[in-house]
Design a protein around this motif. Structure first.
Motif, PDB file in Angstrom:
ATOM      1  N   GLY A  43       0.804  -1.217   0.000  1.00 31.13           N
ATOM      2  CA  GLY A  43       0.000   0.000   0.000  1.00 31.13           C
ATOM      3  C   GLY A  43       0.831   1.257   0.000  1.00 31.13           C
ATOM      4  O   GLY A  43       2.056   1.234   0.086  1.00 31.13           O
ATOM      5  N   SER A  44       0.151   2.377  -0.080  1.00 31.53           N
ATOM      6  CA  SER A  44       0.796   3.675  -0.134  1.00 31.53           C
ATOM      7  C   SER A  44       0.938   4.232   1.275  1.00 31.53           C
ATOM      8  O   SER A  44       1.011   3.474   2.235  1.00 31.53           O
ATOM      9  N   ALA A  45       0.989   5.542   1.397  1.00 36.97           N
ATOM     10  CA  ALA A  45       1.172   6.167   2.696  1.00 36.97           C
ATOM     11  C   ALA A  45       0.437   7.493   2.754  1.00 36.97           C
ATOM     12  O   ALA A  45       0.134   8.095   1.728  1.00 36.97           O
ATOM     13  N   LYS A  46       0.172   7.922   3.971  1.00 41.42           N
ATOM     14  CA  LYS A  46      -0.388   9.242   4.229  1.00 41.42           C
ATOM     15  C   LYS A  46       0.799  10.182   4.454  1.00 41.42           C
ATOM     16  O   LYS A  46       1.724   9.864   5.188  1.00 41.42           O
ATOM     17  N   LEU A  55      -1.948  15.892   3.827  1.00 41.85           N
ATOM     18  CA  LEU A  55      -1.921  16.548   2.519  1.00 41.85           C
ATOM     19  C   LEU A  55      -2.949  15.981   1.553  1.00 41.85           C
ATOM     20  O   LEU A  55      -3.184  16.557   0.495  1.00 41.85           O
ATOM     21  N   GLY A  56      -3.549  14.835   1.861  1.00 46.12           N
ATOM     22  CA  GLY A  56      -4.601  14.278   1.022  1.00 46.12           C
ATOM     23  C   GLY A  56      -4.085  13.396  -0.102  1.00 46.12           C
ATOM     24  O   GLY A  56      -3.034  12.772   0.003  1.00 46.12           O
ATOM     25  N   ALA A  57      -4.812  13.383  -1.200  1.00 47.63           N
ATOM     26  CA  ALA A  57      -4.527  12.486  -2.328  1.00 47.63           C
ATOM     27  C   ALA A  57      -3.205  12.841  -2.991  1.00 47.63           C
ATOM     28  O   ALA A  57      -2.963  13.998  -3.342  1.00 47.63           O
ATOM     29  N   MET A  58      -2.372  11.821  -3.162  1.00 42.74           N
ATOM     30  CA  MET A  58      -1.050  12.006  -3.771  1.00 42.74           C
ATOM     31  C   MET A  58      -0.676  10.778  -4.585  1.00 42.74           C
ATOM     32  O   MET A  58      -1.294   9.725  -4.464  1.00 42.74           O
ATOM     33  N   ARG A  59       0.371  10.936  -5.360  1.00 39.34           N
ATOM     34  CA  ARG A  59       0.987   9.815  -6.080  1.00 39.34           C
ATOM     35  C   ARG A  59       2.484   9.816  -5.791  1.00 39.34           C
ATOM     36  O   ARG A  59       3.088  10.862  -5.581  1.00 39.34           O
ATOM     37  N   GLU A  65       3.769  13.586  -5.470  1.00 42.68           N
ATOM     38  CA  GLU A  65       3.001  14.496  -6.321  1.00 42.68           C
ATOM     39  C   GLU A  65       1.660  14.770  -5.663  1.00 42.68           C
ATOM     40  O   GLU A  65       0.846  13.860  -5.490  1.00 42.68           O
ATOM     41  N   LEU A  66       1.442  16.029  -5.318  1.00 46.99           N
ATOM     42  CA  LEU A  66       0.237  16.454  -4.616  1.00 46.99           C
ATOM     43  C   LEU A  66      -0.892  16.673  -5.612  1.00 46.99           C
ATOM     44  O   LEU A  66      -0.759  17.458  -6.554  1.00 46.99           O
TER      45      LEU A  66
END
Length: 192
Positions: A17-20, A33-37, A72-73
């Motif tokens: 998975g990704s991260a916050k 910061l919300g949704a990112m890549r 990337e925000l």
């Protein structure tokens, strides 16, 4: 024919998975910061070697020890950007004016300020059990300016901006604890 050279040593240390990504003035005031890549953590240093003419390397160590968290925000929120950018901006919220029909707005002004107020930057990954794997940089600054890339008119991706927080040692902390902390609840082997 494939041959396995080893077996999994500790399955709970494999991360999925990704991260916050969070940034704030203190650990208590971190802002998500919300949704990112493409969220990434990277440690760096320059190797230091003191060599002698007749006894080889006398001292080996590091200098310029640093760390960075980047990504990337996708959510370009001006209040969040002002937090990330460490006090070099002026942020303002403009209320709606019912009489003139003017909508509420947010405003970010910049230019002239040149000293960052350090921030704390953190990424946190959660496993299916809600256990944390997190990395916290104690003293970080925004390393790059804004670069908002707008896609083509019929593109499916949103406009995004790269964010990079670069950490340096916080000399107010004890030696050996100044740059970052990795906290791992996921990789703990339960005791019988």
């Amino acid at each position: 024919m494939s041959r396995n050279m080893t077996t999994v040593q500790q399955r709970s240390s494999i991360r999925f998975g990704s991260a916050k990504f969070e940034v704030g003035e203190t650990e208590e005031s971190l802002v998500d910061l919300g949704a990112m890549r493409g969220i990434t953590f990277e440690e760096s240093w320059d190797e230091l070697q003191v060599k002698s003419d007749n006894a080889g390397v006398i001292v080996a160590g590091i200098t310029n020890h640093g760390a960075k968290i980047s990504g990337e925000l996708m959510e370009i929120n001006l209040k969040t950007l002002a937090t990330i950018r460490g006090g070099i901006d002026k942020y303002d919220e403009i209320p709606a004016d019912q009489e003139t029909g003017k909508k509420a707005a947010r405003k970010l002004l910049t230019g002239g300020a040149s000293t960052f107020q350090p921030r704390i930057a953190r990424i946190t990954n959660y496993n299916e059990a809600g256990e944390e794997f997190r990395i916290t940089i104690f003293k970080a600054n925004a390393a790059t300016g804004l670069n908002i890339t707008f896609p083509e008119a019929d593109g499916e991706d949103p406009a995004m901006t790269p964010i990079e927080m670069t950490g340096t040692p916080d000399t107010n902390k004890a030696v050996g604890e100044q740059l970052f902390e990795i906290w791992d609840e996921q990789g703990v082997i339960p005791t019988p």
